[in-house]
Design an enzyme around this catalytic site. Sequence first.
Site, PDB file in Angstrom:
ATOM      1  N   ASP A 187       0.985  -1.380   0.020  1.00  0.00           N
ATOM      2  CA  ASP A 187       0.076  -0.106  -0.072  1.00  0.00           C
ATOM      3  C   ASP A 187       0.892   1.369   0.139  1.00  0.00           C
ATOM      4  OD1 ASP A 187      -2.568   1.411  -0.079  1.00  0.00           O
ATOM      5  OD2 ASP A 187      -3.261   0.179   1.450  1.00  0.00           O
TER       6      ASP A 187
ATOM      7  N   ASP B  30      -9.859   2.948  -3.169  1.00  0.00           N
ATOM      8  CA  ASP B  30     -10.460   1.690  -2.717  1.00  0.00           C
ATOM      9  C   ASP B  30     -11.941   1.728  -3.350  1.00  0.00           C
ATOM     10  OD1 ASP B  30      -8.174   1.428  -1.453  1.00  0.00           O
ATOM     11  OD2 ASP B  30      -8.764   1.585   0.579  1.00  0.00           O
TER      12      ASP B  30
END
Length: 604
Positions: free
Chosen positions: A119, A176
């Site tokens: 990430d 996301d």
Amino acid sequence: MGWNTWNKYGCNINEDLIRETADIMVEHGYLAAGYEYLNLDDCWQSNERDENGTIIVDSEAFPSGIKALADYVHSRGLKFGIYSSAGRETCAGRMASLGYEKQDAVTYAEWGVDYLKYDNCNWGENDGPAHVRFQAMKDAIEKTGRDMFYSICSWGAENTWDWASQMGQSFRTHDDIYNDWSSIVQIMAVHTKLTDFGGPGHWADPDMLEIGNGRLNYYESKAQMSLWAAMKAPLILGNTLAEMPKELYDIATNPEIIAVNQDPLGIPARRIHGSGAYTDIWAGPLVNDSLVVVMVNWDDAPGGMVIDVSKPWSVGYQGPNVTATELWSGQVTNGTTIDVFLASHEAKVFKFTGGTFNHSKLPMEQWSIIDNTDEKVYPAASLSNSVHGLARRRGLKKAIGDAYVIALGNVNPPETGALTFHQVKGRGIYAMIITYRDCFSWDPCGNKFSRRWNLRVTVNDGEPTWISLRSSHHWLGQQRNRYTMGIVLTEGENNDIHFDNPDGFAPSIEGITLRRLRDLPEVVVAGNGDDDHPTAFILSPMESGDPLAPQGALPELGRLIVDYTWEWVIFALLIIFGVWLVRIIRDRRRRQRKDLEYILLTTS
């Protein structure tokens, strides 16, 4: 293909959940269907490292440690995945890998990790750009000698597609996903521009599947599975597998749809037709000269359309014995023409066989763009279309005149976001109606407080005009908006209109309509629109559709009042209701006291 903890469980994970899920993946047929990776997302780690710098596992959630858990997952025939971040902390605030890439990679290899989702949270300006930080982990993984799938999750920031496709086995193109149909719509508005950056060994990733998490209905679940499969996106489930309803289980494990996703060619389907609010058509090659075509209905109402894949402007798939099989139903149609009816938010997938075509000339989408000329933020669409050419191709006989809806073509991103109009007959002043979709995320796109997205419009290198387009990305909003402004086009060829936002993300421009203005606005007559310096200009409040779009102190103040009207009304109603409720309670207590006093007086 696999399963990930985040969408359903977030930080509420433990080793019992992972062991149970491993058992279900094997015993319920998910592994047999192709879902082989079981991936831990954030929150398996603690907030500390030991004296040697080795990351410490959350001992309450994983008392047996990650190595023992990975061994169990492997014993079930699955592969094991883990998560970290190229920052000082993960997105959930746990210990990340920045500065510890080599040590963490060695640790993961010793544990038997097969997949790393990496990430991009909690880093500072002094920590370097994304491609440098992600390269450090790639190098560290390679030095371990262990084969790990490297999933780069930088949400499309810093033009991920320009560098991540040479670095990782998959790379995220978007913020996301969240558990709602609107999230899929937003993701597709972006991902459709980037499918060509993906391919074998470097898959473009629009994020995980939300099938089975309770918000997508049956048709919406089919649509996500259909599109993700055709785009060759990673298929990562994120629900409670034991609670998957039978009809959704059949969607997630459909062998024909999975075969499209796992096709050996690995060439992502492209959007070849997009009508904005209604139907999209995607097409892509499969092995053995087969063709996959996906049709999806974005509208809230049912609808349909006809497509002939033999036409050169469509796909050019031809042959004497062509058949089309709808993969969800198994229905077979002979010939290259299909007439499709779609329920609201439904998608159908057709596999054409028996013909041939040149997939290298498969047309790119011709109807929608996302424009932003800041290459550090988002790739602009480069557009150059002949109005007359489009008119001939689509059976339209009007060029620029009284009214014309321009279909915006996307010709290989990046360079500049521009439209080119050819052979304008006479200098003209036009009302330009911009149909746009909100940008997909608050942080890079606009101000959370103002709910506006800046867009710069320039005509023929004239003086740019800035506007702040209304956002609908909140609970009262719609998916599409329109704004009307004025432009001046010159006589002759190469009238260019540029849409961009060099300071951040811009909305997705789905199309524009040009309507000739019979009466020249005063701003143009005054000399701001002469032939040497054509320009874009603001129309009157009644004509614009949003009088607060122009930038300036007064419009900004007006936005805070007008754009929040419903919030002010609701707030006022809540205050009124609160005052009324307080009075009711107070009056009731007064009556109770009086009744009590009366009872005491009468009894005494």
